[in-house]
Write a protein that holds these residues in place. Structure first.
Motif, PDB file in Angstrom:
ATOM      1  N   ALA A 183       0.884  -1.190   0.105  1.00 42.07           N
ATOM      2  CA  ALA A 183       0.046   0.136  -0.104  1.00 42.07           C
ATOM      3  C   ALA A 183       0.942   1.084   0.003  1.00 42.07           C
ATOM      4  O   ALA A 183       0.548   2.041  -0.795  1.00 42.07           O
ATOM      5  CB  ALA A 183      -0.765  -0.088   1.115  1.00 42.07           C
ATOM      6  N   ILE A 184       1.925   1.214   0.957  1.00 38.34           N
ATOM      7  CA  ILE A 184       2.788   2.422   1.021  1.00 38.34           C
ATOM      8  C   ILE A 184       3.567   2.674  -0.444  1.00 38.34           C
ATOM      9  O   ILE A 184       3.559   3.710  -0.935  1.00 38.34           O
ATOM     10  CB  ILE A 184       3.924   2.191   2.034  1.00 38.34           C
ATOM     11  CG1 ILE A 184       3.111   2.382   3.488  1.00 38.34           C
ATOM     12  CG2 ILE A 184       4.878   3.234   1.796  1.00 38.34           C
ATOM     13  CD1 ILE A 184       3.798   1.908   4.579  1.00 38.34           C
ATOM     14  N   THR A 185       4.188   1.484  -0.979  1.00 40.63           N
ATOM     15  CA  THR A 185       4.928   1.702  -2.242  1.00 40.63           C
ATOM     16  C   THR A 185       4.311   2.068  -3.571  1.00 40.63           C
ATOM     17  O   THR A 185       4.551   2.718  -4.332  1.00 40.63           O
ATOM     18  CB  THR A 185       5.549   0.435  -2.723  1.00 40.63           C
ATOM     19  OG1 THR A 185       4.801  -0.753  -2.432  1.00 40.63           O
ATOM     20  CG2 THR A 185       6.814   0.143  -1.368  1.00 40.63           C
ATOM     21  N   SER A 186       2.910   1.654  -3.517  1.00 42.19           N
ATOM     22  CA  SER A 186       1.917   1.917  -4.393  1.00 42.19           C
ATOM     23  C   SER A 186       1.214   3.316  -4.193  1.00 42.19           C
ATOM     24  O   SER A 186       0.365   3.652  -5.021  1.00 42.19           O
ATOM     25  CB  SER A 186       1.048   1.018  -4.751  1.00 42.19           C
ATOM     26  OG  SER A 186       0.174   0.664  -3.626  1.00 42.19           O
ATOM     27  N   GLU A 187       1.523   3.867  -3.073  1.00 42.04           N
ATOM     28  CA  GLU A 187       0.813   5.233  -2.811  1.00 42.04           C
ATOM     29  C   GLU A 187      -0.555   5.234  -2.766  1.00 42.04           C
ATOM     30  O   GLU A 187      -1.254   6.097  -2.951  1.00 42.04           O
ATOM     31  CB  GLU A 187       1.664   6.161  -3.852  1.00 42.04           C
ATOM     32  CG  GLU A 187       3.008   6.424  -3.683  1.00 42.04           C
ATOM     33  CD  GLU A 187       3.315   7.743  -4.825  1.00 42.04           C
ATOM     34  OE1 GLU A 187       2.426   8.232  -5.507  1.00 42.04           O
ATOM     35  OE2 GLU A 187       4.435   8.066  -4.718  1.00 42.04           O
ATOM     36  N   LEU A 188      -1.087   4.164  -2.079  1.00 46.35           N
ATOM     37  CA  LEU A 188      -2.451   3.893  -1.950  1.00 46.35           C
ATOM     38  C   LEU A 188      -2.801   4.430  -0.612  1.00 46.35           C
ATOM     39  O   LEU A 188      -2.123   4.059   0.528  1.00 46.35           O
ATOM     40  CB  LEU A 188      -2.635   2.501  -2.051  1.00 46.35           C
ATOM     41  CG  LEU A 188      -4.017   2.004  -1.554  1.00 46.35           C
ATOM     42  CD1 LEU A 188      -5.264   2.497  -2.748  1.00 46.35           C
ATOM     43  CD2 LEU A 188      -4.375   0.375  -1.404  1.00 46.35           C
ATOM     44  N   THR A 189      -3.558   5.251  -0.604  1.00 50.48           N
ATOM     45  CA  THR A 189      -4.193   5.776   0.620  1.00 50.48           C
ATOM     46  C   THR A 189      -5.045   4.957   1.496  1.00 50.48           C
ATOM     47  O   THR A 189      -6.139   4.858   0.937  1.00 50.48           O
ATOM     48  CB  THR A 189      -5.036   7.307   0.409  1.00 50.48           C
ATOM     49  OG1 THR A 189      -3.701   8.050  -0.105  1.00 50.48           O
ATOM     50  CG2 THR A 189      -5.366   7.833   1.874  1.00 50.48           C
ATOM     51  N   LEU A 190      -4.765   4.497   2.769  1.00 47.22           N
ATOM     52  CA  LEU A 190      -5.774   3.800   3.594  1.00 47.22           C
ATOM     53  C   LEU A 190      -6.414   4.537   4.543  1.00 47.22           C
ATOM     54  O   LEU A 190      -5.489   5.348   5.153  1.00 47.22           O
ATOM     55  CB  LEU A 190      -4.736   2.516   4.131  1.00 47.22           C
ATOM     56  CG  LEU A 190      -4.499   1.401   3.069  1.00 47.22           C
ATOM     57  CD1 LEU A 190      -3.755   0.485   3.790  1.00 47.22           C
ATOM     58  CD2 LEU A 190      -5.534   0.983   2.328  1.00 47.22           C
ATOM     59  N   LYS A 191      -7.552   4.462   4.791  1.00 44.43           N
ATOM     60  CA  LYS A 191      -8.169   5.028   5.929  1.00 44.43           C
ATOM     61  C   LYS A 191      -8.012   4.030   7.127  1.00 44.43           C
ATOM     62  O   LYS A 191      -7.935   2.906   6.874  1.00 44.43           O
ATOM     63  CB  LYS A 191      -9.621   5.473   5.731  1.00 44.43           C
ATOM     64  CG  LYS A 191      -9.887   6.447   4.627  1.00 44.43           C
ATOM     65  CD  LYS A 191     -11.002   6.879   4.261  1.00 44.43           C
ATOM     66  CE  LYS A 191     -12.084   5.746   3.839  1.00 44.43           C
ATOM     67  NZ  LYS A 191     -11.652   5.234   2.289  1.00 44.43           N
ATOM     68  N   PRO A 192      -8.135   4.372   8.328  1.00 46.16           N
ATOM     69  CA  PRO A 192      -8.024   3.544   9.469  1.00 46.16           C
ATOM     70  C   PRO A 192      -8.958   2.252   9.305  1.00 46.16           C
ATOM     71  O   PRO A 192      -8.546   1.222   9.380  1.00 46.16           O
ATOM     72  CB  PRO A 192      -8.608   4.232  10.611  1.00 46.16           C
ATOM     73  CG  PRO A 192      -8.252   5.864  10.266  1.00 46.16           C
ATOM     74  CD  PRO A 192      -8.496   5.809   9.001  1.00 46.16           C
ATOM     75  N   GLY A 193      -9.968   2.236   8.730  1.00 52.45           N
ATOM     76  CA  GLY A 193     -11.090   1.314   8.533  1.00 52.45           C
ATOM     77  C   GLY A 193     -10.634   0.452   7.551  1.00 52.45           C
ATOM     78  O   GLY A 193     -11.073  -0.893   7.571  1.00 52.45           O
ATOM     79  N   ASP A 194      -9.871   0.716   6.719  1.00 48.68           N
ATOM     80  CA  ASP A 194      -9.428  -0.136   5.641  1.00 48.68           C
ATOM     81  C   ASP A 194      -8.585  -1.555   5.937  1.00 48.68           C
ATOM     82  O   ASP A 194      -8.630  -2.157   5.040  1.00 48.68           O
ATOM     83  CB  ASP A 194      -8.750   0.834   4.129  1.00 48.68           C
ATOM     84  CG  ASP A 194      -9.390   1.833   3.508  1.00 48.68           C
ATOM     85  OD1 ASP A 194     -10.734   1.697   3.886  1.00 48.68           O
ATOM     86  OD2 ASP A 194      -8.928   2.711   3.177  1.00 48.68           O
ATOM     87  N   LEU A 195      -7.815  -1.342   7.040  1.00 52.54           N
ATOM     88  CA  LEU A 195      -7.143  -2.342   7.257  1.00 52.54           C
ATOM     89  C   LEU A 195      -8.011  -3.531   7.518  1.00 52.54           C
ATOM     90  O   LEU A 195      -7.341  -4.735   8.308  1.00 52.54           O
ATOM     91  CB  LEU A 195      -6.131  -1.981   8.733  1.00 52.54           C
ATOM     92  CG  LEU A 195      -4.871  -1.530   8.168  1.00 52.54           C
ATOM     93  CD1 LEU A 195      -4.945   0.147   7.546  1.00 52.54           C
ATOM     94  CD2 LEU A 195      -3.879  -1.610   9.149  1.00 52.54           C
ATOM     95  N   SER A 196      -9.293  -3.559   7.945  1.00 50.47           N
ATOM     96  CA  SER A 196     -10.330  -4.640   8.142  1.00 50.47           C
ATOM     97  C   SER A 196     -10.611  -5.215   6.977  1.00 50.47           C
ATOM     98  O   SER A 196     -11.354  -6.182   6.938  1.00 50.47           O
ATOM     99  CB  SER A 196     -11.486  -3.804   8.831  1.00 50.47           C
ATOM    100  OG  SER A 196     -11.266  -3.437  10.129  1.00 50.47           O
ATOM    101  N   LEU A 197     -10.137  -4.900   5.844  1.00 49.36           N
ATOM    102  CA  LEU A 197     -10.662  -5.293   4.444  1.00 49.36           C
ATOM    103  C   LEU A 197      -9.671  -6.522   3.961  1.00 49.36           C
ATOM    104  O   LEU A 197      -9.661  -6.785   2.548  1.00 49.36           O
ATOM    105  CB  LEU A 197     -10.779  -4.247   3.396  1.00 49.36           C
ATOM    106  CG  LEU A 197     -11.766  -3.001   3.910  1.00 49.36           C
ATOM    107  CD1 LEU A 197     -11.838  -2.154   2.932  1.00 49.36           C
ATOM    108  CD2 LEU A 197     -13.111  -3.794   4.350  1.00 49.36           C
ATOM    109  N   PHE A 198      -8.537  -6.847   4.649  1.00 48.99           N
ATOM    110  CA  PHE A 198      -7.515  -8.028   3.968  1.00 48.99           C
ATOM    111  C   PHE A 198      -7.886  -9.211   4.126  1.00 48.99           C
ATOM    112  O   PHE A 198      -7.112  -9.936   3.825  1.00 48.99           O
ATOM    113  CB  PHE A 198      -6.064  -7.487   4.984  1.00 48.99           C
ATOM    114  CG  PHE A 198      -5.468  -6.161   4.472  1.00 48.99           C
ATOM    115  CD1 PHE A 198      -5.744  -5.627   3.422  1.00 48.99           C
ATOM    116  CD2 PHE A 198      -4.740  -5.732   5.290  1.00 48.99           C
ATOM    117  CE1 PHE A 198      -5.264  -4.452   2.879  1.00 48.99           C
ATOM    118  CE2 PHE A 198      -3.989  -4.524   4.946  1.00 48.99           C
ATOM    119  CZ  PHE A 198      -4.458  -3.951   3.764  1.00 48.99           C
TER     120      PHE A 198
END
Length: 237
Positions: A183-198
């Motif tokens: 996510a970081i290397t692709s410059e994808l912006t994650l919101k806090p709740g997005d980490l529940s989507l893995f």
């Protein structure tokens, strides 16, 4: 001794804990974190795998900033920090608890995420660990009126027995290290709740977690065999 790898020494007593039905100790978790750091993510500038003993020490220290010299010097610059936590009460010098879970700090959202294969079992320990590490990870938080913007318990697959918590901690660490780095290397912006989507629930089935024990066991034996061969070659030069 079965294997010396990085800063960890695995004895037979540690190795035997990889048999089914055994609770993994801090030595096995440290070994796998060393492996992730030295092999899988050796050129990854974003991630830090903090050892269980360091997490335990900081969590049970009244003034965690006094331990900054014992921590990685660039810790406050790491984007992803993994903190394996235990429910030890901190009354001994060793980790003496009965359950492992995982706390992850993700700098792009300035947040801590809590993963526990027994639901909320280690929630109090996780919050204490967050409070102790916040001023170390985000130095501006030394101002007591500022707080980390987010602390979230992430839905985690529930273990089906009383001993696989360490395997879940290792497996979740492995998955998140890859995905959060991506996510970081692709410059994808994650919101806090997005980490529940893995989709951890679908990835970490009881069978997959059980297989992690055997994978770690085979890895240790393979590294030990490689070390013996290198030693023999060195002697015959």
């Amino acid at each position: 001794m079965i294997l010396e790898y990085g800063d960890v020494i695995i004895d037979k007593e540690d190795f035997d804990l990889l048999e089914e039905g055994q609770w993994l100790n801090d030595t096995i978790i440290q070994f796998y974190y060393e492996y992730l750091e030295l092999q899988v993510h050796k050129n990854n500038p974003h991630v830090e795998f903090l050892r269980p003993s360091i997490v335990h020490l900081v969590t049970n220290t009244q003034d965690p900033t006094s331990l900054q010299s014992a921590l990685p010097k660039d810790l406050a610059k790491k984007n992803i920090v993994f903190l394996p936590i235990n429910d030890s009460d901190g009354t001994t010098n060793s980790i003496s608890g009965s359950h492992w879970s995982l706390l992850v700090f993700y700098r792009p959202t300035n947040s801590f995420y809590y993963y526990d294969s027994l639901g909320r079992y280690n929630l109090s320990a996780a919050k204490l660990t967050k409070d102790k590490f916040a001023p170390l990870l985000v130095p501006r938080l030394l101002n007591k009126f500022e707080q980390v913007s987010h602390f979230a318990q992430v839905e985690t697959p529930i273990q089906v027995n009383g001993y696989d918590c360490g395997c879940y901690t290792i497996a979740i660490t492995e998955i998140l290290a890859d995905r959060l780095t991506g996510a970081i290397t692709s410059e994808l912006t994650l919101k806090p709740g997005d980490l529940s989507l893995f989709r951890l629930k679908s990835l970490l089935t009881p069978v997959a977690v059980a297989q992690k024990r055997w994978a770690i066991k085979d890895m240790i034996l393979g590294l030990a065999d490689l070390a013996r061969k290198k030693s023999l070659m060195a002697r015959h030069r």
